[in-house]
Design a protein around this motif. Structure first.
Motif, PDB file in Angstrom:
ATOM      1  N   UNK A 105       0.844  -1.187   0.000  1.00  0.00           N
ATOM      2  CA  UNK A 105       0.000   0.000   0.000  1.00  0.00           C
ATOM      3  C   UNK A 105       0.881   1.239   0.000  1.00  0.00           C
ATOM      4  N   UNK A 106       0.351   2.381  -0.401  1.00  0.00           N
ATOM      5  CA  UNK A 106       1.150   3.622  -0.339  1.00  0.00           C
ATOM      6  C   UNK A 106       1.680   3.861   1.066  1.00  0.00           C
ATOM      7  N   UNK A 107       3.000   4.080   1.153  1.00  0.00           N
ATOM      8  CA  UNK A 107       3.670   4.232   2.436  1.00  0.00           C
ATOM      9  C   UNK A 107       4.579   3.068   2.766  1.00  0.00           C
ATOM     10  N   UNK A 108       4.404   1.931   2.090  1.00  0.00           N
ATOM     11  CA  UNK A 108       5.263   0.773   2.302  1.00  0.00           C
ATOM     12  C   UNK A 108       6.647   1.019   1.706  1.00  0.00           C
ATOM     13  N   UNK A 109       7.659   0.429   2.346  1.00  0.00           N
ATOM     14  CA  UNK A 109       9.015   0.449   1.800  1.00  0.00           C
ATOM     15  C   UNK A 109       9.246  -0.841   1.026  1.00  0.00           C
ATOM     16  N   UNK A 110       9.780  -0.718  -0.175  1.00  0.00           N
ATOM     17  CA  UNK A 110      10.047  -1.868  -1.028  1.00  0.00           C
ATOM     18  C   UNK A 110      11.450  -1.737  -1.594  1.00  0.00           C
ATOM     19  N   UNK A 111      11.999  -2.860  -2.022  1.00  0.00           N
ATOM     20  CA  UNK A 111      13.302  -2.883  -2.676  1.00  0.00           C
ATOM     21  C   UNK A 111      13.124  -3.425  -4.081  1.00  0.00           C
ATOM     22  N   UNK A 112      13.797  -2.810  -5.040  1.00  0.00           N
ATOM     23  CA  UNK A 112      13.719  -3.230  -6.434  1.00  0.00           C
ATOM     24  C   UNK A 112      14.678  -4.399  -6.636  1.00  0.00           C
TER      25      UNK A 112
ATOM     26  N   UNK B  99       4.388 -10.603  12.063  1.00  0.00           N
ATOM     27  CA  UNK B  99       3.381  -9.777  11.383  1.00  0.00           C
ATOM     28  C   UNK B  99       4.015  -8.454  10.969  1.00  0.00           C
ATOM     29  N   UNK B 100       3.796  -8.095   9.706  1.00  0.00           N
ATOM     30  CA  UNK B 100       4.278  -6.812   9.188  1.00  0.00           C
ATOM     31  C   UNK B 100       3.084  -5.870   9.125  1.00  0.00           C
ATOM     32  N   UNK B 101       3.041  -4.837   9.927  1.00  0.00           N
ATOM     33  CA  UNK B 101       1.859  -3.958   9.941  1.00  0.00           C
ATOM     34  C   UNK B 101       1.713  -3.191   8.640  1.00  0.00           C
ATOM     35  N   UNK B 102       0.479  -2.834   8.337  1.00  0.00           N
ATOM     36  CA  UNK B 102       0.191  -2.018   7.170  1.00  0.00           C
ATOM     37  C   UNK B 102       0.670  -0.584   7.424  1.00  0.00           C
ATOM     38  N   UNK B 103       1.066   0.136   6.387  1.00  0.00           N
ATOM     39  CA  UNK B 103       1.505   1.528   6.604  1.00  0.00           C
ATOM     40  C   UNK B 103       0.347   2.409   7.011  1.00  0.00           C
ATOM     41  N   UNK B 104       0.664   3.424   7.803  1.00  0.00           N
ATOM     42  CA  UNK B 104      -0.378   4.342   8.238  1.00  0.00           C
ATOM     43  C   UNK B 104      -0.723   5.295   7.089  1.00  0.00           C
ATOM     44  N   UNK B 105      -2.011   5.481   6.794  1.00  0.00           N
ATOM     45  CA  UNK B 105      -2.375   6.416   5.715  1.00  0.00           C
ATOM     46  C   UNK B 105      -2.078   7.853   6.091  1.00  0.00           C
TER      47      UNK B 105
ATOM     48  N   UNK C  72      -8.568  -8.184  11.234  1.00  0.00           N
ATOM     49  CA  UNK C  72      -8.804  -7.291  12.367  1.00  0.00           C
ATOM     50  C   UNK C  72      -9.361  -5.981  11.828  1.00  0.00           C
ATOM     51  N   UNK C  73      -9.942  -5.180  12.694  1.00  0.00           N
ATOM     52  CA  UNK C  73     -10.481  -3.884  12.288  1.00  0.00           C
ATOM     53  C   UNK C  73      -9.401  -2.829  12.481  1.00  0.00           C
ATOM     54  N   UNK C  74      -9.049  -2.161  11.383  1.00  0.00           N
ATOM     55  CA  UNK C  74      -8.028  -1.114  11.432  1.00  0.00           C
ATOM     56  C   UNK C  74      -8.700   0.235  11.647  1.00  0.00           C
ATOM     57  N   UNK C  75      -8.332   0.899  12.719  1.00  0.00           N
ATOM     58  CA  UNK C  75      -8.946   2.170  13.080  1.00  0.00           C
ATOM     59  C   UNK C  75      -8.570   3.274  12.102  1.00  0.00           C
ATOM     60  N   UNK C  76      -7.368   3.211  11.517  1.00  0.00           N
ATOM     61  CA  UNK C  76      -6.932   4.258  10.594  1.00  0.00           C
ATOM     62  C   UNK C  76      -7.612   4.134   9.238  1.00  0.00           C
ATOM     63  N   UNK C  77      -7.719   2.903   8.730  1.00  0.00           N
ATOM     64  CA  UNK C  77      -8.357   2.691   7.430  1.00  0.00           C
ATOM     65  C   UNK C  77      -9.880   2.570   7.534  1.00  0.00           C
ATOM     66  N   UNK C  78     -10.381   2.398   8.767  1.00  0.00           N
ATOM     67  CA  UNK C  78     -11.820   2.283   9.018  1.00  0.00           C
ATOM     68  C   UNK C  78     -12.454   1.099   8.288  1.00  0.00           C
ATOM     69  N   UNK C  79     -11.763  -0.031   8.286  1.00  0.00           N
ATOM     70  CA  UNK C  79     -12.312  -1.227   7.650  1.00  0.00           C
ATOM     71  C   UNK C  79     -11.546  -2.453   8.144  1.00  0.00           C
ATOM     72  N   UNK C  80     -12.052  -3.630   7.755  1.00  0.00           N
ATOM     73  CA  UNK C  80     -11.433  -4.888   8.133  1.00  0.00           C
ATOM     74  C   UNK C  80     -10.231  -5.150   7.223  1.00  0.00           C
ATOM     75  N   UNK C  81      -9.078  -5.433   7.821  1.00  0.00           N
ATOM     76  CA  UNK C  81      -7.869  -5.727   7.066  1.00  0.00           C
ATOM     77  C   UNK C  81      -7.293  -7.065   7.524  1.00  0.00           C
ATOM     78  N   UNK C  82      -6.623  -7.786   6.635  1.00  0.00           N
ATOM     79  CA  UNK C  82      -5.976  -9.047   7.042  1.00  0.00           C
ATOM     80  C   UNK C  82      -4.617  -8.784   7.660  1.00  0.00           C
ATOM     81  N   UNK C  83      -4.178  -9.700   8.505  1.00  0.00           N
ATOM     82  CA  UNK C  83      -2.828  -9.633   9.053  1.00  0.00           C
ATOM     83  C   UNK C  83      -1.834 -10.028   7.958  1.00  0.00           C
ATOM     84  N   UNK C  84      -0.801  -9.209   7.772  1.00  0.00           N
ATOM     85  CA  UNK C  84       0.217  -9.461   6.757  1.00  0.00           C
ATOM     86  C   UNK C  84       1.415 -10.124   7.432  1.00  0.00           C
ATOM     87  N   UNK C  85       1.672 -11.389   7.094  1.00  0.00           N
ATOM     88  CA  UNK C  85       2.705 -12.169   7.771  1.00  0.00           C
ATOM     89  C   UNK C  85       3.769 -12.603   6.770  1.00  0.00           C
TER      90      UNK C  85
END
Length: 300
Positions: free
Chosen positions: A64-71, A181-187, A160-173
């Motif tokens: 998602x926007x905000x994630x760090x990735x390597x090429x 668990x790798x948390x989703x980036x904060x919007x 789980x319910x993510x308070x920042x995204x205001x919706x149900x999100x899966x755990x990213x492992x």
């Protein structure tokens, strides 16, 4: 195409059908012509994907926007970037300045605020297979410190319910280590507009019920909030309304009449009830049959 040739001839209808639904060997050429007709600064770097293959959920996108990735492929292999956006038409990712970019000429009517040159650098879209998620995990060799690693693959487990995204999100492992668990980036926070109401004000009570029998709205005020000529406020039912509300009576066929008559006859037949003598007789016969079965089994 907005116009239609079907009113001219059947041949026109066939031509229109071929244009709108080209065969596989012509579809690539048509798509190539369409891409070439788009200005270069608006032209996508990746091919347009079909509607059925487009990423729709977070499980499909993985980043998602905000994630760090390597090429991991190409000229910029090894660069760590931040995802700035996504291209939903190509399933591509837009990276920051560390990612690949290209020089394009932008007409002056499309200039952004602060732009001073026709030639600008815009980021190239990257595919998901060219990127790996970067995460900070605890360094086992040095307790209390963290290290930055590239995750080969990720899986999703639980929600789980993510308070920042205001919706149900899966755990990213991490694949093979689901307890990590790798948390989703904060919007990015969105500023409230001029017409927005502060949260503390919305919770203030401004109305109190003073009577449960008297309506607080005057009768003369109802005409200003309701349409007095609405068809739903009529006090009578018309013949047209009855046509939709009352089911019409359909004549029965001969087979249906015969079935109803047979059902009535069967209903008139009195059902036989077992008496106490009948129950005793049945129990004795069952007992004698079971005794014979057991005796024959013993003899054998």
């Amino acid at each position: 195409m907005s116009f239609n040739y079907r009113h001219i001839s059947k041949a026109g209808a066939r031509i229109l059908e071929r244009v709108n639904n080209p065969v596989a060997r012509f579809a690539k050429g048509k798509e190539k012509q369409r891409i070439q007709s788009i200005p270069e600064f608006m032209r996508p770097d990746l091919p347009i994907v079909d509607e059925a293959k487009k990423f729709k959920t977070e499980q499909d996108w993985k980043f998602l926007p905000g994630d760090r990735v390597v090429i991991v492929r190409g000229e910029h292999k090894g660069n760590v970037c931040v995802v700035k956006g996504r291209d939903e038409h190509t399933n591509g990712y837009l990276l920051d300045d560390n990612g690949p970019s290209k020089q394009v000429v932008v007409p002056k009517e499309y200039w952004q605020e602060g732009q001073t040159s026709h030639v600008v650098a815009i980021p190239k879209t990257m595919t998901q297979k060219d990127l790996r998620l970067v995460a900070d995990i605890e360094d086992e060799a040095h307790p209390g410190q963290v290290k930055t690693v590239a995750v080969q693959n990720i899986v999703f487990k639980g929600t789980y319910y993510d308070e920042d995204y205001k919706k149900i999100l899966p755990y990213r492992c991490v694949f093979g280590q689901t307890d990590l668990v790798i948390p989703w980036p904060r919007p990015e926070p969105v500023e409230d507009g001029n017409l927005a109401t502060p949260p503390e004000v919305t919770r203030e009570q401004t109305y109190w019920v003073d009577s449960v029998t008297r309506n607080s709205i005057p009768k003369k005020a109802f005409l200003t909030i309701r349409n007095p000529r609405s068809k739903y406020r009529r006090g009578k039912i018309t013949a047209k309304d009855l046509k939709f509300l009352v089911k019409p009576e359909m004549p029965l066929t001969k087979s249906e009449q015969a079935a109803l008559a047979m059902k009535e006859k069967l209903g008139e037949i009195k059902k036989l009830e077992l008496t106490e003598d009948d129950k005793i007789l049945i129990s004795e016969r069952v007992k004698s049959y079971l005794d014979k079965q057991s005796n024959s089994a013993t003899t054998a």
